[in-house]
Design a protein around this motif. Sequence first.
Motif, short mmCIF file in Angstrom:
data_model
loop_
_atom_site.label_atom_id
_atom_site.label_comp_id
_atom_site.label_asym_id
_atom_site.label_seq_id
_atom_site.Cartn_x
_atom_site.Cartn_y
_atom_site.Cartn_z
N ALA A 65 0.83 -1.20 0.00
CA ALA A 65 0.00 0.00 0.00
C ALA A 65 0.86 1.25 0.00
O ALA A 65 1.68 1.45 0.87
CB ALA A 65 -0.90 -0.01 1.24
N GLY A 66 0.64 2.08 -0.99
CA GLY A 66 1.28 3.38 -1.03
C GLY A 66 2.63 3.37 -1.71
O GLY A 66 2.96 4.27 -2.45
N SER A 67 3.47 2.37 -1.47
CA SER A 67 4.79 2.33 -2.08
C SER A 67 5.28 0.90 -2.12
O SER A 67 4.65 -0.01 -1.61
CB SER A 67 5.78 3.19 -1.27
N THR A 93 -6.08 -0.05 3.62
CA THR A 93 -5.91 1.23 2.93
C THR A 93 -4.68 1.21 2.04
O THR A 93 -3.64 0.65 2.39
CB THR A 93 -5.78 2.39 3.94
N MET A 94 -4.82 1.83 0.86
CA MET A 94 -3.70 1.99 -0.05
C MET A 94 -2.99 3.32 0.16
O MET A 94 -1.82 3.48 -0.18
CB MET A 94 -4.18 1.90 -1.50
N SER A 95 -3.70 4.30 0.72
CA SER A 95 -3.16 5.65 0.85
C SER A 95 -2.50 5.92 2.19
O SER A 95 -1.67 6.82 2.31
CB SER A 95 -4.28 6.67 0.64
N MET A 152 -4.17 7.03 4.64
CA MET A 152 -4.96 8.12 5.22
C MET A 152 -6.41 7.68 5.33
O MET A 152 -6.86 6.79 4.62
CB MET A 152 -4.85 9.38 4.37
N GLU A 197 -10.19 7.74 4.57
CA GLU A 197 -10.89 8.07 3.34
C GLU A 197 -12.00 9.10 3.58
O GLU A 197 -12.47 9.29 4.71
CB GLU A 197 -11.51 6.79 2.75
N HIS A 228 -2.24 -0.13 6.64
CA HIS A 228 -1.46 0.33 5.50
C HIS A 228 -0.29 -0.63 5.27
O HIS A 228 0.89 -0.31 5.46
CB HIS A 228 -0.96 1.75 5.77
N LYS A 240 -13.29 0.67 -6.37
CA LYS A 240 -13.56 1.48 -5.19
C LYS A 240 -15.03 1.89 -5.12
O LYS A 240 -15.66 1.83 -4.06
CB LYS A 240 -12.67 2.72 -5.21
#
Length: 500
Positions: free
Chosen positions: A19-21, A93-95, A97, A99, A128, A271
């Motif tokens: 997630a994210g990176s 979560t992928m971000s 943060m 949602e 995450h 999503k």
Amino acid sequence: MRNPVLLLYFWCVYCCFPAGSLTTLRPQGSLRDEHHKPTRVPATVKPSVAFNIRTSKDPEHEGCNLFLGDNQLLEDCGFNMTAKTFFIIHGWTMSGMLEKWLHKLVSALQTRERDANVVVVDWLPLAHQLYIDAVNNTRVVGQRVAGMLDWLQEKEEFSLGNVHLIGYSLGAHVAGYAGNFVKGTVGRITGLDPAGPMFEGADINRRLSPDDADFVDVLHTYTLSFGLSIGIRMPVGHIDIYPNGGDFQPGCGFNDVLGSIAYGTITEVVKCEHERAVHLFVDSLVNQDKPSFAFQCTDSNRFKKGICLSCRKNRCNGIGYNTKKMRKKRNSKMYLKTRAGMPFRVYHYQMKVHIFNYKNSGDIQPTFYVTLYGSNADSQNLPLEVVDKIGLNATNTFLVYTEEDLGDLLKLRLTWEGISHSWYNLWNEFRSYLSQPSNPSRELHVRRIRVKSGETQRKLTFCAQDPKKTSISPGQELWFHKCRDGWRMKNETSPFVELP
């Protein structure tokens, strides 16, 4: 469409990439050790699981963090011991943060239940992660929530029966673990499209189940994904509701999967489908004057046939926040149609059409449309969707729905489409042509149409405007006017008699 390449792409994009990176975040330190740290955590260190009570509708407002064992914080944060308490639990979560949907849900709950405590369970450091790692963290997060509830139960006026856990995706299973571990029984758990991968078919102690609260209701909005369900397909609550069959949600654009992949919008589509459960729940909170209703049915196909629009013996229910506990219900599957956006409510109608075929021995498969004319408004030209095939010299049941309240139905128009516009209809036309004898007469007869409203349960009978003209052929239409309130009584002679 079970293309293995598409399936691999789909699974990797949504579930497997870090997630994210490309650098996977790991929980810092032992979860077991952290649970026994002092209640106060330095402001610079974010706990792996935080309980934030929201005191403002402003999404930018930080709220007030609760710490297990700190009684003074309960008072400082304005926690109301006698009021309802909602715990909102996010998912994977992928971000990294929270949602936007979460802030909308917080605001909707605060508007509907002004005196309630709304607590956000923030487990972002553990969510995450790789999806598999986040799944493995759901148990310990559930234990933390249970620990917080056990501590609150030590307060004299706090009641576990007033607690409502609302979990989205993986958060639904966190809620299940919390309900399993807590000392006592939580009042209610709502699962918003509980996560499917690694939970489908799992033992009840390893996923959300009806045993986790006094009442468990579930909204399933994304159970179809080419052999892999993002949302869990199996029923896991007392009442499991499948809007639009639990797969293709209006307005999400999933019908054009290849186009979504080509244009790089597949994640937005996924999503939209998965998150629709949250927006349906929010809708049930803020649009009290437009409640949506679901109807008990054994499966989606029977519902599409219009067979399941009964409210007898608690066979219908509100959805979202308005879902009511039903006595002796467990894993009860319910269905409804919705609009593409808020308010999501539609108006369901069951249509029973007895179709006669007097002059032709072939297999005719007509493409019928119906238009409803009411005291408030008229419907569009609505297709009579055929799930299997139309039975000739038999009563056929169909489901149609409108996006606006038509009022009292006054008349109907039945149309037999002359030229098919879909591949399915073209195939029906071709099949009918092959099965017919030479010089066939493509003519059917419909004398009456019986209609039942799902929302009002009112039954009406519509008769052909001209009793002597009941035949219909491709490109033609028949008009029907209301001739009776209700359907025929059991001791009444059947109105469907053969024409001379």
